[in-house]
Structures are given as C-alpha cells and as structure tokens.
Design a protein around this motif. Structure first.
Motif, PDB file in Angstrom:
ATOM      1  N   LYS A 102     -17.316  -5.036  44.203  1.00  0.00           N
ATOM      2  CA  LYS A 102     -15.636  -6.129  43.629  1.00  0.00           C
ATOM      3  C   LYS A 102     -16.282  -7.315  44.352  1.00  0.00           C
ATOM      4  N   THR A 103     -17.714  -7.008  45.303  1.00  0.00           N
ATOM      5  CA  THR A 103     -17.720  -9.186  45.179  1.00  0.00           C
ATOM      6  C   THR A 103     -16.976 -10.264  44.625  1.00  0.00           C
ATOM      7  N   GLU A 105     -15.113 -11.120  42.986  1.00  0.00           N
ATOM      8  CA  GLU A 105     -13.858 -11.483  43.219  1.00  0.00           C
ATOM      9  C   GLU A 105     -13.421 -12.398  44.525  1.00  0.00           C
ATOM     10  N   PHE A 106     -14.835 -12.263  45.242  1.00  0.00           N
ATOM     11  CA  PHE A 106     -14.624 -13.530  46.275  1.00  0.00           C
ATOM     12  C   PHE A 106     -15.803 -14.521  45.695  1.00  0.00           C
ATOM     13  N   LYS A 110     -14.463 -18.563  44.199  1.00  0.00           N
ATOM     14  CA  LYS A 110     -14.447 -20.162  44.880  1.00  0.00           C
ATOM     15  C   LYS A 110     -15.195 -20.601  44.181  1.00  0.00           C
TER      16      LYS A 110
ATOM     17  N   TYR B  80      -7.646 -18.515  48.256  1.00  0.00           N
ATOM     18  CA  TYR B  80      -7.459 -16.801  47.995  1.00  0.00           C
ATOM     19  C   TYR B  80      -7.327 -15.952  49.054  1.00  0.00           C
ATOM     20  N   PRO B  82      -7.331 -11.980  49.098  1.00  0.00           N
ATOM     21  CA  PRO B  82      -7.354 -11.149  47.494  1.00  0.00           C
ATOM     22  C   PRO B  82      -6.461  -9.045  48.524  1.00  0.00           C
ATOM     23  N   PHE B  86     -13.192  -7.476  49.773  1.00  0.00           N
ATOM     24  CA  PHE B  86     -15.267  -6.619  49.485  1.00  0.00           C
ATOM     25  C   PHE B  86     -15.138  -7.819  50.027  1.00  0.00           C
ATOM     26  N   TYR B  87     -16.031  -7.500  50.612  1.00  0.00           N
ATOM     27  CA  TYR B  87     -17.440  -8.312  50.952  1.00  0.00           C
ATOM     28  C   TYR B  87     -18.657  -7.875  51.425  1.00  0.00           C
ATOM     29  N   TYR B  88     -19.744  -8.760  51.296  1.00  0.00           N
ATOM     30  CA  TYR B  88     -21.027  -8.203  51.583  1.00  0.00           C
ATOM     31  C   TYR B  88     -21.166  -6.997  53.060  1.00  0.00           C
ATOM     32  N   ASN B  90     -23.646  -5.646  54.982  1.00  0.00           N
ATOM     33  CA  ASN B  90     -25.035  -6.201  55.899  1.00  0.00           C
ATOM     34  C   ASN B  90     -24.979  -7.375  55.937  1.00  0.00           C
ATOM     35  N   MET B  91     -23.710  -8.198  55.748  1.00  0.00           N
ATOM     36  CA  MET B  91     -24.016  -9.218  56.033  1.00  0.00           C
ATOM     37  C   MET B  91     -22.744  -9.389  57.927  1.00  0.00           C
ATOM     38  N   LEU B  96     -20.773 -14.390  56.238  1.00  0.00           N
ATOM     39  CA  LEU B  96     -20.045 -14.373  55.080  1.00  0.00           C
ATOM     40  C   LEU B  96     -18.949 -15.679  55.382  1.00  0.00           C
ATOM     41  N   TYR B  99     -21.360 -18.362  54.610  1.00  0.00           N
ATOM     42  CA  TYR B  99     -21.769 -18.764  52.620  1.00  0.00           C
ATOM     43  C   TYR B  99     -19.944 -19.174  51.786  1.00  0.00           C
ATOM     44  N   SER B 100     -19.702 -18.715  52.575  1.00  0.00           N
ATOM     45  CA  SER B 100     -18.368 -19.436  52.114  1.00  0.00           C
ATOM     46  C   SER B 100     -18.082 -20.491  51.731  1.00  0.00           C
ATOM     47  N   GLN B 142     -11.742 -17.071  55.572  1.00  0.00           N
ATOM     48  CA  GLN B 142     -12.503 -17.801  54.754  1.00  0.00           C
ATOM     49  C   GLN B 142     -11.405 -18.206  53.116  1.00  0.00           C
TER      50      GLN B 142
END
Lengths: 265, 299
Positions: A102-103, A105-106, A110, B80, B82, B86-88, B90-91, B96, B99-100, B142
C-alpha cells in the motif's frame, strides 16, 4: 531518478544473497567435475547409457560431460533455472510490492507520472539483472578455467551461454513486470509470474523427454538457447530476435495497462 | 478562483456504487469540510482527484486543470494525508521524509525539522517501530513538507491524541492563513465544525447537502437523554423541534431537539429526574435527520 535509487537500495540485500547463491552453485557444481574426471570414461559411459528421458531431466541432452564445456553445459540448465526464477520474481515484485504494501498511495500522489515510475522501476530491474548475470559470468569463468585446457576457448563458450541467459532473463522479467502492471490483485502478481515461468519450464522438460515436440520449442524460452545448441551452433539469431520481441511486447503491455488502471489500495 | 471543481464526478466499481454525479467547488483559501459516514465515498472522491483511480464519468479539476491530464504537474502543489498511512517499513523516518522531499524541487530540510519538532516526532526511529499515532505524524509532516497550496486530508485525526490533534489543527490554521486551501474529510461533524467554513455532506456516494458552517450551527441539534422518576409525565416535550423520540423500559427517554435551548431546559426543570445527559448528536443521527426532512419536503 530517486525511485530508481530507492529501489536499488531496498534490494541490495536480496541481490547480495542471490550472488552468494550463484557462487555456491557454480562452485559446488564445478567442484564435482574433478571427481567425475577421475572416474574417467566409465562415468560418461554410464551416463550415456541412461534412458534419454532421464538424460533430459538431468539437462545433459546430447552433451559430452567428460569435457569441461559439456559438463558446464549440463550445469547451465540449473543456472538458467536460477536466473529465470530470479528474473520472473524480480520483474513482478519490483512493481507489485508498492500496491501490496500500500505504498503506491504514497508514491503516486507525488508529482510523478505512472510512466516515470514504471521507467525507473524498469531501470532498477535491468541493472539488477545485469549485476546478476555479471556475477554469474565472473563465477563461471573463474571456476571453469581451473579445469580447462584451453581457457580462452572455454571463456568464449561461457560468454555465449551468458548472452543466452540474458535473453531468457529479459523475457521473464518483462513478462513479470507486465503481470504486475495489469493484475488487479497485487498479492498474486509474484506467484502468477513464477507460475508462468514454471509452466514454460515443464513444457521444456516435456519437449526434451518426448523428443518429438521440437516444433513447440518457440513456446518456452528454456528451449531457445539449449546448451547443446549453443556449443554446436552458437546463439540462434531467430530465437534472439523472438526473445527481444517477446520482451518488448510485454513491456508495451506493462506501460499501457499500468497507465490506465485503478490503483488497488 | 476555484481550487477544486468537481463536475458530475461518478465512479462505479463494476456495478457496485462508488460515487454518483458529485459536483461541488472549493474556493481558494477555504477550509472545506467533506463529511459522511464510513463508506460514503469520501476516499473514492479524493483518490479520483489525486489520479489514483479513474472516474467512470464526469471530471475533477484542480487549479482549473483536469486532474488526470495534468496529474503530475498539479500534484506538485498538493499535500495529501491518507486515512491509513502505509510507508516502507524498514526505512527510518528521516529517510522516508527525505525521500518524500526529493520529489519536489524545494529545499525542505529546515521545514522538516521544524514540523517534526512541533509534532514531537522522532526522526531516527524506524517506520516499523512506530505506533499508529506516530505514523500519522509522519504522514502530517510529509504532507506539509513542500508547503502545498492545496492540502487534502482524509480522516486526518484518527490515531492522534487530543494534544496532537490540537497542534495539528493549529498547523492547518497557519497554513490556511498563508494561503493554502484545505479539503478536510471526516465522519466527525464536530471536528469539521471547528475548522471549516463550508461543508459538503455525502451519503451513499451522493451529495446530500452543501452548507455554510455558520448556517449549520444555527440549526444544531442537541441530543437529550433523561432518566425520569417512575410515574413522571413526558407530555411537556410534545413541542415543535423534538424528534427521534425514544423510550426505554427503564424510564429513560431520548430525543433530538432543535430550537431555543432555554425553552427545553425550562420544561426539563419542571420534572423530577434521576439523571440527564445532553450530547452532540453523532453524524448518523444528523444524517438520518437530513433524510427525513428532505423526503418530508418532497425533495
């Protein structure tokens, strides 16, 4: 290029493990050659007397395994399977994981287009496959050379084997990417891609065992660059062209369906 | 200028309802509430605006441009958050956020530190180790990192403790003062009431009301629940403005009231009570009311 670098960073561990696996596989495989050589003609005679079907299963169809290139040719089938597993899983996973975890969406909110995302993912796949094959080439040349009388000729053969492998990898990775780009349920993408690969492998074994289904060879990349063909005739230009066509078609499918699809999140 | 412009936006999922014929506009500088019960189609609308899903028909425009054709360009100015983040896993939080930030052509290092400090977010933790509320904070940072002109929030307060919610609202008000337009989706009317200028109410994929908060407040309902001594007479409540009358076997009665609060309190004072509760009605009750009144008026 940030998506590409992020991808490379995220997959370096798994790539490293694959490379260790390659070294172990080629090293231990070639290690057995010395034992085989000592037993001499008896062994190769025994193998040659085996039923053709069994020979096919062991991947030694028409290969003289008492020579170092013939023996490596037998090992090649296993290396090819390894490469195909890696490529088909990598191709699907690189893209599917964003939706599965579900990443997506992140990432997709962008300021990036889906085309750019896919392109950077494709580059990451290409580089990882390149590194995989490079490691395979280095290990093969390194381990095989110890047993070769004419090292430069053997190296030439190995480079041909590796080129064949690269074509097969491109096909499976692109098909995997196309599956991940179009499948609605991202959780099933990697399994589906691996399933396609496995089915083509089974088909290849059936073709080898039967000996009569040669006309169906174009259906499975495992038949495109069989070890005996490479040693006798070199790489088949027709199959090389077919591989490129298949890979490109899969990529077109990937780009078209990913652009249109609703994200499942 | 209209920042968001929905025109007959419709999204169906193979026969199942998503949203139907949704049209409204959000003007520049507004804080716009977007409320409805769970499953009403709030997230579907937002995801269509962000280009994650494609509308079946109709269109959505942001800053006057079609959000599908100009998606990447428009998203440069959109932040945005949500409803579920949900993010990565192991970061690290820091990685993160960097990266964003790398997707925007802005140097946002300073802002990242400032926002993280305000939200009391530890930048060196791994995403995987964060609680739900802390993940939400990562989402907030973010989402606001690149100073977006349009902030889209989908159920932003879930998982945040009241203190953080407060700080988050202050942050939003500051951004709004600097010129940002905010779309705030929620199923809790009271939190929308505090911030927003106008609200759109949707249910089952359709817009059922578009109101100014000031108008809505003039017509607020209160929910009364009282427990009377046995034998008490409930007839004093037979007045206009009382709806949803319910009695329980243990002598408890509850109802919604709209009108002069003094009026109803005088009537309550004339009774012998065991207990009394006055509450904000929840959204479902208000919705129910919208339905009743609309159908009653023949709309």
């Amino acid at each position: 290029m940030n998506i590409f670098w992020r991808e490379m960073k995220a997959s370096r561990k798994s790539l490293l493990l694959w490379i260790v696996g390659i070294a172990a596989m080629v090293g231990s495989g070639m290690g057995k050659f010395s034992g085989m050589k000592e037993s001499g003609d008896a062994m190769s005679g025994l193998m040659a007397d085996m039923p053709k079907a069994l020979q096919a299963v062991f991947g030694m169809n028409g290969l003289d395994i008492s020579t170092v290139t013939g023996y490596y040719g037998m090992l090649y089938l296993y290396l090819l399977i390894m490469a195909a597993v890696h490529a088909s899983m990598l191709g699907a996973n690189v893209l599917a994981k964003e939706e599965r975890d579900k990443t997506a969406e992140f990432l997709l909110v962008k300021p990036v287009s889906r085309m750019r995302l896919l392109l950077e993912k494709l580059l990451a796949i290409a580089l990882q496959i390149g590194l995989f094959t490079a490691a395979m080439t280095v290990c093969s040349i390194g381990f095989v050379a110890q047993y070769a009388d004419d090292a430069s000729r053997v190296t030439e053969d190995i480079l041909r084997f590796m080129a064949g492998m690269l074509f097969v990898q491109s096909v499976f990775a692109s098909v995997g990417l196309a599956i991940a780009a179009s499948i609605r349920n991202a959780k099933r993408a990697v399994a589906s891609s691996a399933c396609v690969m496995l089915l083509t492998f089974l088909l290849s074994v059936i073709i080898d065992i039967s000996g009569k289904l040669g006309f169906a060879s174009f259906l499975t990349p495992f038949q495109y660059f069989a070890a005996r063909d490479i040693l006798e005739d070199g790489l088949s230009p027709a199959y090389a062209a077919l591989s490129v066509t298949l890979a490109l078609t899969a990529l077109v499918v990937a780009f078209r369906s990913y652009g249109r699809r609703d994200m499942q999140i | 200028m209209n920042v968001i412009e929905l025109n007959g936006l419709t999204k169906t999922y193979g026969g199942a309802r998503g949203i139907a014929d949704l049209s409204f506009t959000v003007e520049q500088g507004e804080i716009f509430g977007f409320i409805g019960p769970n499953g009403a189609g709030k997230s579907t609308t937002i995801r269509t605006m962000l280009g994650l899903i494609h509308p079946t028909s109709g269109s959505a425009k942001i800053f006057g441009k079609d959000c599908l054709r100009y998606g990447p360009e428009l998203r440069r100015e959109i932040g945005y958050l949500p409803s579920e983040v949900f993010y990565y896993d192991n970061m690290k939080v820091k990685d993160l956020l960097n990266y964003s930030a790398s997707f925007y052509n802005k140097d946002s290092r300073k802002r990242m530190l400032a926002l993280a400090e305000r939200m009391e977010l530890d930048l060196n933790k791994k995403i995987d180790d964060l609680s739900l509320g802390n993940k939400k904070k990562v989402g907030i940072v973010q989402g606001l990192l690149h100073e977006p002109k349009l902030i889209i929030l989908d159920e932003p307060t879930s998982g945040l403790d009241p203190l953080m919610q407060q700080r988050f609202f202050e942050l939003l008000e500051e951004e709004n003062k600097k010129g940002a337009t905010i779309l705030f989706s929620s199923h809790i009317l009271s939190e929308v009431q505090r911030l927003c200028d106008r609200v759109a109410i949707i249910k089952e994929g359709r817009l059922i009301a578009l109101e100014k908060i000031s108008d809505l407040k003039g017509r607020t309902y209160k929910k009364f629940k009282l427990q009377m001594k046995a034998g008490s007479d409930a007839t004093p409540f037979a007045i206009p403005g009382v709806t949803e009358w319910k009695t329980a076997p243990n002598g408890e009665v509850s109802f919604l009231y709209q009108g002069d609060i003094n009026d109803i309190l005088r009537r309550i004072a004339s009774l012998e009570l065991l207990n009394l509760w006055v509450e904000e009605p929840d959204l479902e009750e208000i919705f129910m009311h919208y339905y009743v009144s609309r159908e009653g008026a023949g709309v």
